[in-house]
Design a protein around this motif. Structure first.
Motif, short mmCIF file in Angstrom:
data_model
loop_
_atom_site.label_atom_id
_atom_site.label_comp_id
_atom_site.label_asym_id
_atom_site.label_seq_id
_atom_site.Cartn_x
_atom_site.Cartn_y
_atom_site.Cartn_z
N VAL B 130 50.69 24.91 49.23
CA VAL B 130 50.64 23.84 50.24
C VAL B 130 49.26 23.18 50.23
N ASN B 131 48.20 23.99 50.05
CA ASN B 131 46.85 23.41 49.97
C ASN B 131 46.77 22.39 48.84
N GLY B 132 47.36 22.74 47.71
CA GLY B 132 47.36 21.84 46.56
C GLY B 132 48.11 20.56 46.87
N ALA B 133 49.27 20.70 47.49
CA ALA B 133 50.08 19.52 47.81
C ALA B 133 49.38 18.64 48.85
N LEU B 134 48.75 19.27 49.83
CA LEU B 134 48.05 18.50 50.85
C LEU B 134 46.88 17.71 50.24
N SER B 135 46.09 18.39 49.43
CA SER B 135 44.89 17.70 48.94
C SER B 135 45.17 16.70 47.82
N THR B 136 46.18 16.96 47.01
CA THR B 136 46.39 16.04 45.88
C THR B 136 47.42 14.95 46.17
N THR B 137 48.38 15.22 47.07
CA THR B 137 49.45 14.25 47.29
C THR B 137 49.56 13.76 48.73
N LEU B 138 49.71 14.69 49.66
CA LEU B 138 50.05 14.28 51.03
C LEU B 138 48.90 13.54 51.72
N ILE B 139 47.70 14.08 51.68
CA ILE B 139 46.57 13.42 52.37
C ILE B 139 46.25 12.07 51.70
N PRO B 140 46.14 12.02 50.37
CA PRO B 140 45.84 10.71 49.77
C PRO B 140 46.95 9.68 50.00
N SER B 141 48.18 10.12 50.17
CA SER B 141 49.29 9.17 50.33
C SER B 141 49.47 8.70 51.76
N ALA B 142 48.95 9.44 52.73
CA ALA B 142 49.18 9.08 54.14
C ALA B 142 48.47 7.77 54.46
N SER B 143 49.21 6.87 55.09
CA SER B 143 48.58 5.58 55.40
C SER B 143 48.08 5.50 56.83
N ASN B 144 48.72 6.22 57.75
CA ASN B 144 48.26 6.20 59.14
C ASN B 144 47.04 7.11 59.30
N GLY B 145 46.01 6.59 59.94
CA GLY B 145 44.76 7.34 60.10
C GLY B 145 44.92 8.63 60.88
N GLU B 146 45.72 8.60 61.94
CA GLU B 146 45.89 9.81 62.77
C GLU B 146 46.66 10.89 62.02
N LEU B 147 47.67 10.43 61.25
CA LEU B 147 48.44 11.39 60.46
C LEU B 147 47.54 12.02 59.39
N LYS B 148 46.74 11.17 58.74
CA LYS B 148 45.83 11.66 57.71
C LYS B 148 44.87 12.69 58.30
N SER B 149 44.35 12.38 59.49
CA SER B 149 43.41 13.28 60.15
C SER B 149 44.07 14.63 60.48
N LEU B 150 45.30 14.58 60.97
CA LEU B 150 46.02 15.83 61.29
C LEU B 150 46.27 16.65 60.02
N LEU B 151 46.58 15.95 58.93
CA LEU B 151 46.81 16.64 57.66
C LEU B 151 45.52 17.29 57.16
N GLN B 152 44.39 16.59 57.37
CA GLN B 152 43.11 17.15 56.94
C GLN B 152 42.78 18.42 57.73
N THR B 153 43.10 18.40 59.02
CA THR B 153 42.91 19.60 59.83
C THR B 153 43.89 20.68 59.35
N GLY B 154 45.12 20.25 59.03
CA GLY B 154 46.13 21.18 58.53
C GLY B 154 45.68 21.85 57.23
N LEU B 155 45.00 21.09 56.38
CA LEU B 155 44.50 21.65 55.12
C LEU B 155 43.49 22.77 55.41
N LYS B 156 42.58 22.50 56.35
CA LYS B 156 41.59 23.54 56.70
C LYS B 156 42.29 24.78 57.28
N LEU B 157 43.32 24.54 58.06
CA LEU B 157 44.08 25.66 58.64
C LEU B 157 44.74 26.49 57.53
N PHE B 158 45.40 25.81 56.60
CA PHE B 158 46.07 26.51 55.50
C PHE B 158 45.07 27.23 54.61
#
Lengths: 110, 173
Positions: B130-158
């Protein structure tokens, strides 16, 4: 005569207030550290011996502040809560969150 | 989310990641669905561990996974509601869920130390994936700033959970 008495009373109140306030400044300070968005801020904090460090958890998950070498302190902090530790010993202390060990930071006690 | 967790890194890389790579980048509705699914699968994995394991280290870890991912998924649901985004099921979410069902069945056949070892190994692999998917695909693809921010926090959690799982594996042995 009556006016002098009023002034004396007023000065007395002011002097009492100053005396009452004075000891507060002698109480060791509480320095705060925020745990938020899975990060620690500040990542390094310097305090004096006897001062208190307070960790405030702004995340939605539990955290701990656990001294790394010998667990000199180890406090759990629920979401929205805080925990305080009095820094009694001088030194440089690395600490981390046991639940999220990528959250690491340092307290320097002088 | 009824699907139980059970993803392993190799399977995820072979099945889940290409599902994203073959298409154009996922949209926010799909990203939200994938992130929520990953969290929900780990909640289910934790519940399975709590039902089977008797090891205190494993149980404490599993309890934390259930608590953390439930809390973060609640946050994610609140955000998508606020953004008026309806999470959209997609090939990656389906692949994650299918792998989870298979792994769940495999783990259900184990007990004692064999279960504990397999569960925690799977947790390490799952969080790594999941860390790999978040950092290489999900975070770079997210267009909404708040969603991106939540995903970045999610990456640190994972990432934190992956490290914790590694520590738990050592402590449980």
């Amino acid at each position: 005569m009556a006016r002098t008495a009023v002034w004396r009373a007023a000065l007395g109140v002011i002097a009492f207030a100053m005396i009452s306030i004075a000891p507060a400044s002698a109480v060791p300070a509480v320095k705060q550290i925020t745990l938020g968005a899975m990060s620690v801020s500040p990542m390094q904090l310097t305090v004096k011996t006897g001062e208190t460090v307070e960790w405030i958890n702004k995340d939605v998950v539990d955290h701990t502040s656990t001294e790394k070498k010998a667990a000199i302190w180890n406090v759990s902090i629920a979401p929205g809560k805080s925990a305080k530790v009095v820094m009694k010993k001088a030194g440089t202390f690395d600490y981390y969150c046991r639940y999220h060990p990528n959250m690491v930071a340092k307290v320097i006690v002088r | 989310m009824q699907v139980r967790f059970g993803l392993i890194a190799g399977a995820a890389c072979l099945v889940a990641m290409p599902a994203m790579a073959q298409n154009t980048k996922p949209n926010d509705a799909q990203i939200a669905h994938i992130a929520y699914t990953a969290g929900a699968l780990d909640v289910e994995a934790g519940k399975q561990a709590l039902a089977i394991s008797k090891n205190p280290e494993i149980r404490a870890f599993a309890e934390q996974m259930v608590k953390d991912h439930s809390a973060v998924n609640d946050q994610a649901l609140a955000l998508v509601k606020k953004l008026k985004v309806t999470p959209e099921d997609n090939a990656t979410s389906k692949a994650l869920s299918a792998q989870a069902a298979a792994k769940r069945a495999e783990l259900a056949r184990l007990t004692g130390a064999a279960f504990d070892k397999a569960y925690v190994a799977n947790e390490i692999a799952f969080h790594k994936t999941v860390n790999g998917a978040l950092s290489t695909t999900l975070i770079p693809s997210a267009s909404n700033g708040e969603l991106k921010s939540l995903l970045q926090t999610g990456l640190k959690l994972f990432e934190g959970h992956q490290l914790h799982a590694e520590h738990t594996a050592k402590a449980a042995n």
